[in-house]
Design a protein around this motif. Structure first.
Motif, PDB file in Angstrom:
ATOM      1  N   ARG A   1      23.904 -44.187 -50.938  1.00  0.00           N
ATOM      2  CA  ARG A   1      22.608 -44.655 -51.452  1.00  0.00           C
ATOM      3  C   ARG A   1      22.010 -43.640 -52.415  1.00  0.00           C
ATOM      4  NH1 ARG A   1      22.295 -46.394 -46.080  1.00  0.00           N
ATOM      5  NH2 ARG A   1      21.154 -44.511 -45.444  1.00  0.00           N
ATOM      6  N   GLN A   2      22.175 -42.365 -52.086  1.00  0.00           N
ATOM      7  CA  GLN A   2      21.664 -41.314 -52.964  1.00  0.00           C
ATOM      8  C   GLN A   2      22.377 -41.342 -54.311  1.00  0.00           C
ATOM      9  OE1 GLN A   2      22.954 -37.132 -52.505  1.00  0.00           O
ATOM     10  NE2 GLN A   2      20.792 -36.674 -52.056  1.00  0.00           N
ATOM     11  N   LEU A   3      23.680 -41.520 -54.293  1.00  0.00           N
ATOM     12  CA  LEU A   3      24.435 -41.565 -55.540  1.00  0.00           C
ATOM     13  C   LEU A   3      24.039 -42.778 -56.370  1.00  0.00           C
ATOM     14  CD1 LEU A   3      28.006 -40.474 -54.358  1.00  0.00           C
ATOM     15  CD2 LEU A   3      26.245 -39.105 -55.477  1.00  0.00           C
ATOM     16  N   ARG A   4      23.785 -43.899 -55.728  1.00  0.00           N
ATOM     17  CA  ARG A   4      23.333 -45.083 -56.457  1.00  0.00           C
ATOM     18  C   ARG A   4      21.998 -44.808 -57.151  1.00  0.00           C
ATOM     19  NH1 ARG A   4      23.698 -48.371 -52.635  1.00  0.00           N
ATOM     20  NH2 ARG A   4      21.534 -48.379 -51.922  1.00  0.00           N
ATOM     21  N   GLU A   5      21.104 -44.134 -56.463  1.00  0.00           N
ATOM     22  CA  GLU A   5      19.810 -43.788 -57.071  1.00  0.00           C
ATOM     23  C   GLU A   5      19.987 -42.834 -58.241  1.00  0.00           C
ATOM     24  OE1 GLU A   5      17.718 -42.190 -53.765  1.00  0.00           O
ATOM     25  OE2 GLU A   5      17.410 -44.147 -52.776  1.00  0.00           O
ATOM     26  N   ARG A   6      20.920 -41.922 -58.087  1.00  0.00           N
ATOM     27  CA  ARG A   6      21.140 -40.946 -59.160  1.00  0.00           C
ATOM     28  C   ARG A   6      21.736 -41.602 -60.402  1.00  0.00           C
ATOM     29  NH1 ARG A   6      23.348 -35.549 -55.836  1.00  0.00           N
ATOM     30  NH2 ARG A   6      21.329 -35.044 -54.882  1.00  0.00           N
ATOM     31  N   ARG A   7      22.723 -42.459 -60.217  1.00  0.00           N
ATOM     32  CA  ARG A   7      23.288 -43.078 -61.416  1.00  0.00           C
ATOM     33  C   ARG A   7      22.302 -44.055 -62.057  1.00  0.00           C
ATOM     34  NH1 ARG A   7      26.850 -45.141 -57.397  1.00  0.00           N
ATOM     35  NH2 ARG A   7      26.605 -47.385 -57.011  1.00  0.00           N
ATOM     36  N   GLU A   8      21.421 -44.643 -61.254  1.00  0.00           N
ATOM     37  CA  GLU A   8      20.381 -45.497 -61.848  1.00  0.00           C
ATOM     38  C   GLU A   8      19.405 -44.658 -62.665  1.00  0.00           C
ATOM     39  OE1 GLU A   8      20.000 -48.825 -62.071  1.00  0.00           O
ATOM     40  OE2 GLU A   8      22.051 -48.820 -61.285  1.00  0.00           O
ATOM     41  N   ALA A   9      19.146 -43.428 -62.229  1.00  0.00           N
ATOM     42  CA  ALA A   9      18.290 -42.533 -63.012  1.00  0.00           C
ATOM     43  C   ALA A   9      18.945 -42.204 -64.349  1.00  0.00           C
ATOM     44  CB  ALA A   9      17.998 -41.259 -62.221  1.00  0.00           C
ATOM     45  N   VAL A  10      20.256 -41.960 -64.333  1.00  0.00           N
ATOM     46  CA  VAL A  10      20.975 -41.704 -65.582  1.00  0.00           C
ATOM     47  C   VAL A  10      20.918 -42.941 -66.469  1.00  0.00           C
ATOM     48  CG1 VAL A  10      23.207 -41.120 -66.595  1.00  0.00           C
ATOM     49  CG2 VAL A  10      22.495 -40.040 -64.445  1.00  0.00           C
TER      50      VAL A  10
ATOM     51  N   ARG B   1      18.635 -45.219 -66.604  1.00  0.00           N
ATOM     52  CA  ARG B   1      17.296 -45.374 -67.188  1.00  0.00           C
ATOM     53  C   ARG B   1      17.140 -44.488 -68.423  1.00  0.00           C
ATOM     54  NH1 ARG B   1      15.790 -45.597 -61.677  1.00  0.00           N
ATOM     55  NH2 ARG B   1      15.241 -43.375 -61.643  1.00  0.00           N
ATOM     56  N   THR B   2      17.698 -43.274 -68.359  1.00  0.00           N
ATOM     57  CA  THR B   2      17.655 -42.413 -69.546  1.00  0.00           C
ATOM     58  C   THR B   2      18.457 -43.040 -70.683  1.00  0.00           C
ATOM     59  OG1 THR B   2      17.350 -40.398 -68.252  1.00  0.00           O
ATOM     60  CG2 THR B   2      18.289 -40.148 -70.443  1.00  0.00           C
ATOM     61  N   MET B   3      19.612 -43.582 -70.359  1.00  0.00           N
ATOM     62  CA  MET B   3      20.424 -44.261 -71.370  1.00  0.00           C
ATOM     63  C   MET B   3      19.650 -45.426 -71.984  1.00  0.00           C
ATOM     64  SD  MET B   3      23.346 -44.627 -72.951  1.00  0.00           S
ATOM     65  CE  MET B   3      24.260 -45.923 -73.820  1.00  0.00           C
ATOM     66  N   ALA B   4      19.005 -46.208 -71.157  1.00  0.00           N
ATOM     67  CA  ALA B   4      18.273 -47.371 -71.659  1.00  0.00           C
ATOM     68  C   ALA B   4      17.125 -46.948 -72.572  1.00  0.00           C
ATOM     69  CB  ALA B   4      17.763 -48.203 -70.497  1.00  0.00           C
ATOM     70  N   ARG B   5      16.437 -45.868 -72.209  1.00  0.00           N
ATOM     71  CA  ARG B   5      15.338 -45.399 -73.058  1.00  0.00           C
ATOM     72  C   ARG B   5      15.859 -44.957 -74.421  1.00  0.00           C
ATOM     73  NH1 ARG B   5      14.100 -41.030 -70.551  1.00  0.00           N
ATOM     74  NH2 ARG B   5      14.636 -39.466 -72.118  1.00  0.00           N
TER      75      ARG B   5
ATOM     76  N   SER C   1      17.515 -30.935 -64.762  1.00  0.00           N
ATOM     77  CA  SER C   1      17.081 -29.830 -65.618  1.00  0.00           C
ATOM     78  C   SER C   1      17.099 -30.232 -67.088  1.00  0.00           C
ATOM     79  CB  SER C   1      17.983 -28.611 -65.405  1.00  0.00           C
ATOM     80  OG  SER C   1      17.865 -28.101 -64.093  1.00  0.00           O
ATOM     81  N   ILE C   2      18.162 -30.891 -67.494  1.00  0.00           N
ATOM     82  CA  ILE C   2      18.277 -31.325 -68.888  1.00  0.00           C
ATOM     83  C   ILE C   2      17.215 -32.367 -69.214  1.00  0.00           C
ATOM     84  CG2 ILE C   2      19.763 -32.570 -70.512  1.00  0.00           C
ATOM     85  CD1 ILE C   2      22.162 -31.203 -69.088  1.00  0.00           C
ATOM     86  N   GLU C   3      17.028 -33.310 -68.323  1.00  0.00           N
ATOM     87  CA  GLU C   3      16.029 -34.356 -68.570  1.00  0.00           C
ATOM     88  C   GLU C   3      14.630 -33.757 -68.686  1.00  0.00           C
ATOM     89  OE1 GLU C   3      14.654 -38.489 -68.764  1.00  0.00           O
ATOM     90  OE2 GLU C   3      16.450 -37.373 -69.317  1.00  0.00           O
ATOM     91  N   LYS C   4      14.318 -32.832 -67.831  1.00  0.00           N
ATOM     92  CA  LYS C   4      12.994 -32.215 -67.862  1.00  0.00           C
ATOM     93  C   LYS C   4      12.763 -31.436 -69.147  1.00  0.00           C
ATOM     94  CE  LYS C   4       9.958 -29.161 -65.169  1.00  0.00           C
ATOM     95  NZ  LYS C   4       9.850 -28.314 -63.936  1.00  0.00           N
ATOM     96  N   ALA C   5      13.796 -30.756 -69.617  1.00  0.00           N
ATOM     97  CA  ALA C   5      13.640 -29.887 -70.789  1.00  0.00           C
ATOM     98  C   ALA C   5      13.747 -30.631 -72.111  1.00  0.00           C
ATOM     99  CB  ALA C   5      14.689 -28.777 -70.754  1.00  0.00           C
TER     100      ALA C   5
END
Length: 619
Positions: free
Chosen positions: A103-112, A114-118, A548-552
């Motif tokens: 479940r954690q990995l699913r949340e993490r790849r969905e976060a990635v 979302r960045t791709m979609a933006r 870290s990359i997303e934040k910066a």
């Protein structure tokens, strides 16, 4: 210089005709290949050429140009049976056994995702069919021919992330909106065009089976093939395409970068495998044959110098031997060509083993670090031609690719020493990421080799050295060009000033380039090492890197290159987002958090732009 939308300064297809072509193409019914003809999952056997791959006549300019120096012979594609390589991917992934972790990995790849979609949404809105969108200003940039580099580079990422409607829209636009007979730039970078455009179209075809993508790949291939129309059939890597289009004769230059001439093989070979047309394979195999013949005769046998002579096909003259920038992918493609062709050409295994034996002995070193971590960094070596080799201990974000490469080569060719080095190299890049205040390593840095006094590094066999604060500070002063002839107290005070002014983390002696340009190489190797070993802790390393990359780097529109990763505040953006952010970096982040059978390394091999090609594997 401002760049607008793609406009041709030498339109080889008249504008009125081209508009008619566009209107005509809009009305054609596009039907992807069926799953039975081109399966989207599992391994492949010996490649059967795809039918109906020829580019439409309207886009066949390059193939119709007369050849000044047609080859007198043509090397056919290998016709043998693929060998059975050892498995590359681990057989056990502990993370897959835990429901909580899944479940954690699913949340993490969905976060990635979302960045791709933006980022994709901003590209679509502000820079559609341009090469790049500027992530702060929203401006359009055309650095790679104006052929929609971001769109093509991101095609397979869209497919892998399940963004199928965006993928279809992009394919529709690519087929009718990208014309490889016109560009605003004078000199085409053959290497970049090959890895981004040809690689992007081939990979998207390998995943989707949409024959339109293979046609576009063939259009790129025909254009690039013209750059080989020279007396010795060596390519012109920075190619005056307008001169070639006008029918002028060409000659390969006397000095080219190793990576730019040595990194065309995967894409050209895959295009030949898919089409059954051997000319592309023949073209790049001539380069590989020359490299192989001269590999033992360089100043550092096993490695090739940074610059080589394409005009005379001389690959053994030169004294600088890096593994990173401007040389990297020439080495990267050696084991990957073996995998791509199912081991049918043993020369690639031999070339890889010679190169890595030399790299292990001379280029890899253990950096002195305050926590005594058992890590490796790859530097560059200067040879004097008389058997003496001097290590330049410059680390690069770009050379982080090497850990993943040695993990792949170590598994394919059953070389435990390469696997040991791979772990050390990946850990070295992880250490560098963690050492900087924003959790992102600088583009280039210097550190102190533990085996500095020895010209024969043999790094993986040496024990780590102990941290010595005084040695570090003396080297900081030396790299800064300051006087080191001081007593201990004065030396420490002077070094502390340099360290503070330059914001040097412990263990780093200078930072020639403080940028982070959204590079993929660190996460690339973390991903490969995870798939090879199943080591669960690498999942958390990858997540720390991503956050870290997303934040910066995140902007309102997308993500931006930043100028200084040592800045105490959020690093200042440079308003640049190269296509590899979507084509490579986000893809590797998504894949490491995905199921291991998504783009399995036993079925696919990635080109240097992270485009997965199907391997030939034993039935």
């Amino acid at each position: 210089m401002a760049f607008g939308r793609r406009r041709g300064i030498l339109a080889l297809v008249p504008s009125a005709t081209f508009l008619f072509i566009l209107l005509y193409l809009w009305n054609i019914n596009h039907t992807p290949l069926s799953a039975s003809r081109h399966p989207s999952g599992g391994g492949a056997q010996q490649q059967q050429p795809i039918k109906d791959w020829q580019p439409r006549p309207e886009f066949s300019f390059w193939s119709q140009l007369p050849k000044h120096y047609p080859p007198t012979s043509m090397r056919p594609l290998p016709q043998g049976r693929p060998v059975r390589f050892p498995r590359v991917q681990a057989t056990n992934f502990p993370a897959e056994a835990s429901g909580t972790r899944r479940r954690q990995l699913r949340e993490r790849r969905e976060a990635v995702k979302r960045t791709m979609a933006r980022c994709w949404g901003s590209y679509r809105k502000y820079a559609w069919l341009a090469d790049e969108v500027a992530p702060v200003s929203g401006a359009q940039r055309n650095h790679f021919g104006g052929w929609a580099a971001t769109l093509v580079d991101a095609l397979d990422t869209l497919w892998i992330m399940g963004m199928k409607s965006e993928f279809k829209e992009a394919v529709d636009a690519a087929e009718m909106g990208i014309n490889f007979t016109t560009t605003d730039i004078r000199d085409v970078n053959i290497f970049e065009t090959n890895i981004r455009y040809l690689g992007g179209f081939l990979s998207a075809f390998d995943l989707s089976g949409d024959v339109r993508l293979l046609r576009k790949a063939a259009e790129v291939g025909e254009m690039l093939y013209k750059a080989f129309d020279t007396p010795n059939h060596m390519p012109i890597t920075r190619w005056d395409w307008q001169s070639a289009a006008r029918g002028h004769k060409q000659e390969a230059p006397a000095s080219v970068l190793l990576a730019e001439i040595g990194s065309l093989s995967m894409e050209f070979t895959r295009l030949s495998l898919l089409t059954g047309e051997p000319k592309w394979f023949d073209a790049v195999q001539r380069i590989a044959d020359a490299m192989a013949a001269q590999q033992d005769d360089t100043s550092l046998p096993g490695l090739w110098p940074l610059a080589v002579n394409a005009r005379d096909a001389i690959f053994n003259e030169g004294t600088l031997f890096p593994l990173g920038a401007m040389a990297d992918s020439a080495y990267e493609y050696l084991p990957k060509m073996a995998a791509l062709l199912g081991g049918q050409l043993p020369m690639y295994k031999t070339m890889y083993e010679k190169a890595m034996n030399a790299a292990l002995k001379y280029n890899l070193f253990r950096p002195m670090n305050p926590t005594g971590e058992d890590i490796l960094v790859a530097g560059q070596v200067r040879a004097d031609g008389r058997g003496k080799f001097n290590l330049d201990p410059e680390g690069q974000h770009l050379v982080c690719f090497l850990g993943g490469l040695m993990a792949l080569g170590g598994k394919l060719f059953e070389r435990p020493i390469d696997m040991d080095a791979a772990v050390g190299l990946v850990n070295g890049c992880i250490w560098a990421y963690k050492s900087f205040p924003h959790g992102i390593m600088a583009e280039t840095f210097y550190s102190i080799p533990c085996n500095k006094s020895s010209p024969d590094a043999r790094a993986v066999e040496e024990a780590p050295c102990k941290w010595d604060e005084n040695v570090w500070k003396r080297e900081v002063l030396r790299k800064a060009g300051r006087d080191t002839d001081k007593d201990a107290e004065a030396l420490a005070a002077a070094a502390d000033t340099v360290i503070a002014n330059n914001r040097l983390p412990k263990g780093f002696t200078s930072l020639p380039d403080r940028r982070y340009i959204l590079r993929p190489e660190a996460i690339e190797s973390v991903f490969v090492l995870y798939r090879v070993t199943g080591a669960e802790e690498l999942l958390d390393v990858a997540w720390d890197m991503f956050t870290s990359i997303e934040k910066a780097t995140a902007t309102e529109l997308a993500n931006s290159e930043v100028r200084d990763v040592t800045s105490p505040e959020k690093p200042k953006p440079a308003d640049s987002m190269e296509s590899f952010w979507l084509g490579e970096t986000l893809k590797y982040f998504y894949l490491i958090f995905s199921e291991p059978d998504l783009i399995s390394l036993d079925d696919f091999v990635f080109n240097t732009e992270a485009h997965p090609f199907r391997r030939l594997v034993a039935a």
